[in-house]
Design an enzyme around this catalytic site. Structure first.
Site, PDB file in Angstrom:
ATOM      1  CE  LYS A 220      -4.403  -1.897   1.204  1.00 47.64           C
ATOM      2  NZ  LYS A 220      -5.441  -2.178   2.177  1.00 47.64           N
ATOM      3  NE  ARG A 261      -7.097  -8.784   0.225  1.00 50.15           N
ATOM      4  CZ  ARG A 261      -6.687  -7.966  -0.726  1.00 50.15           C
ATOM      5  NH1 ARG A 261      -5.704  -7.110  -0.500  1.00 50.15           N
ATOM      6  NH2 ARG A 261      -7.253  -7.987  -1.919  1.00 50.15           N
TER       7      ARG A 261
HETATM    8  N1  PMM Z   1      -7.457  -3.855   0.587  1.00 50.54           N
HETATM    9  C1  PMM Z   1      -7.634  -4.021  -0.733  1.00 50.54           C
HETATM   10  C2  PMM Z   1      -8.516  -5.011  -1.212  1.00 50.54           C
HETATM   11  N2  PMM Z   1      -9.165  -5.832  -0.371  1.00 50.54           N
HETATM   12  N3  PMM Z   1      -9.635  -6.516   1.823  1.00 50.54           N
HETATM   13  C3  PMM Z   1      -9.473  -6.364   3.142  1.00 50.54           C
HETATM   14  N4  PMM Z   1     -10.119  -7.186   3.986  1.00 50.54           N
HETATM   15  N5  PMM Z   1      -8.669  -5.410   3.664  1.00 50.54           N
HETATM   16  C4  PMM Z   1      -7.992  -4.531   2.873  1.00 50.54           C
HETATM   17  O1  PMM Z   1      -7.292  -3.643   3.403  1.00 50.54           O
HETATM   18  C5  PMM Z   1      -8.126  -4.664   1.460  1.00 50.54           C
HETATM   19  C6  PMM Z   1      -8.980  -5.689   0.968  1.00 50.54           C
HETATM   20  C7  PMM Z   1      -6.903  -3.141  -1.698  1.00 50.54           C
HETATM   21  O2  PMM Z   1      -5.666  -3.694  -2.065  1.00 50.54           O
HETATM   22  P1  PMM Z   1      -5.429  -4.495  -3.455  1.00 50.54           P
HETATM   23  O3  PMM Z   1      -5.947  -3.622  -4.563  1.00 50.54           O
HETATM   24  O4  PMM Z   1      -3.981  -4.696  -3.528  1.00 50.54           O
HETATM   25  O5  PMM Z   1      -6.138  -5.813  -3.396  1.00 50.54           O
END
Ligand code: PMM
Length: 285
Positions: A220, A261
């Site tokens: 991020k 994650r």
């Molecule tokens: N951030 C993204 C997508 N899904 N889900 C959860 N539970 N928490 C998060 O902080 C989160 C998420 C955005 O990141 P990406 O585009 O790299 O998937």
């Protein structure tokens, strides 16, 4: 922290959730896994590298992103969920839409990850209650197109705890069981870098709510800011934030997170095993 969640294996360490974004526009891997066969292969590869769960999403939530239609989201996500689940992967579906969650669970997903914590779609709580699947309640204040203007807090830790507590109360009232709930601080969602660090530094305030906590810092922007080029000020590019992400994984695991994650699974898979061995040794004294 090992936690028992319905339908998920119980581990003696922090779990690793690998990310498969079936999108053209996610900030760090947009377009790489839009083709379903490539997305499935990537999910299998993440599993081989040590992911305990694979999170499949069809809609980018990066700041400023526009929404995709439900039809398009279903088209992207469902075949990938079905194939990964059939191959024995523990699949999570990353969606704000009840219809996508419902069809993904029918296709074999075992966890619903909703970045809006059930706020974006009023039908989500009912679907989650009916499936009985674990549900990630992320702290969220509004859609990506306008979330930056919502990053205003008195005390970010106290405000996020209070808003997540309200969400839990509403979900329980709608029939979701407490044992289904997983909490997530929502790093980068209506939050500045300072807000993200404040939440990470006080992860205990979230674990104190008594439910498993998921931390999703991977690649991020706040990591790019921390590691910006000191001469030019240029942010560290997203694909060069994986070592920093693994460091966040270590500290999150140590602070009692249920799962992290991440996009780059290998480093974090090793990191959470180191933390577990260290903690076991410390307990033996
Ligand atoms: N951030 C993204 C997508 N899904 N889900 C959860 N539970 N928490 C998060 O902080 C989160 C998420 C955005 O990141 P990406 O585009 O790299 O998937």
């Amino acid at each position: 922290m090992s936690s028992s969640l319905p339908g998920l294996p119980t581990l003696d360490r922090c779990a690793v959730m690998g990310v498969v974004n079936v999108t053209p526009d996610s900030f760090s891997d947009g377009g790489m896994w839009l083709d379903p066969a490539k997305a499935v292969a990537h999910g299998l590869d993440l599993t081989a590298r040590g992911a305990d769960l694979v999170d499949v999403g069809g809609e980018s939530t990066r700041p400023g992103a526009q929404r995709v239609t439900e039809e398009e989201e279903l088209r992207r996500v469902i075949p990938v969920v079905r194939e990964l689940a059939a191959a024995g992967v523990t699949v999570s579906v990353d969606t704000m839409r009840a219809a996508v969650a419902e069809q993904a669970v029918a296709a074999g997903a075992r966890l619903v990850n909703d970045v809006s914590g059930g706020l974006a779609d009023p039908a989500m709580a009912e679907v989650v209650a009916a499936t009985g699947a674990p549900f990630v309640v992320m702290h969220w204040r509004g859609q990506s197109a306008d979330m930056d203007s919502l990053a205003v807090y008195g005390d970010v830790v106290a405000d996020v705890v209070a808003e997540l507590t309200d969400r839990m109360t509403a979900l329980l009232a709608a029939g979701v069981k407490e044992e289904q709930l997983i909490l997530d601080p929502g790093l980068g969602f209506a939050k500045t870098s300072e807000h993200n660090w404040a939440l990470l530094g006080r992860l205990d305030a979230l674990t104190a709510l008594g439910r498993p906590v998921l931390v999703a810092a991977s690649r991020k922007r706040f990591l790019g800011t921390l590691l910006a080029n000191p001469e030019t000020g240029e942010l560290r590019p997203a694909r060069q934030r994986d070592d920093a992400t693994a460091a966040v994984s270590v500290l999150s695991a140590r602070a009692g997170a249920w799962a992290v994650r991440v996009h780059d699974v290998a480093g974090t898979a090793d990191a959470v095993r180191v933390v577990a061995a260290w903690q076991r040794a410390a307990q033996r004294g």
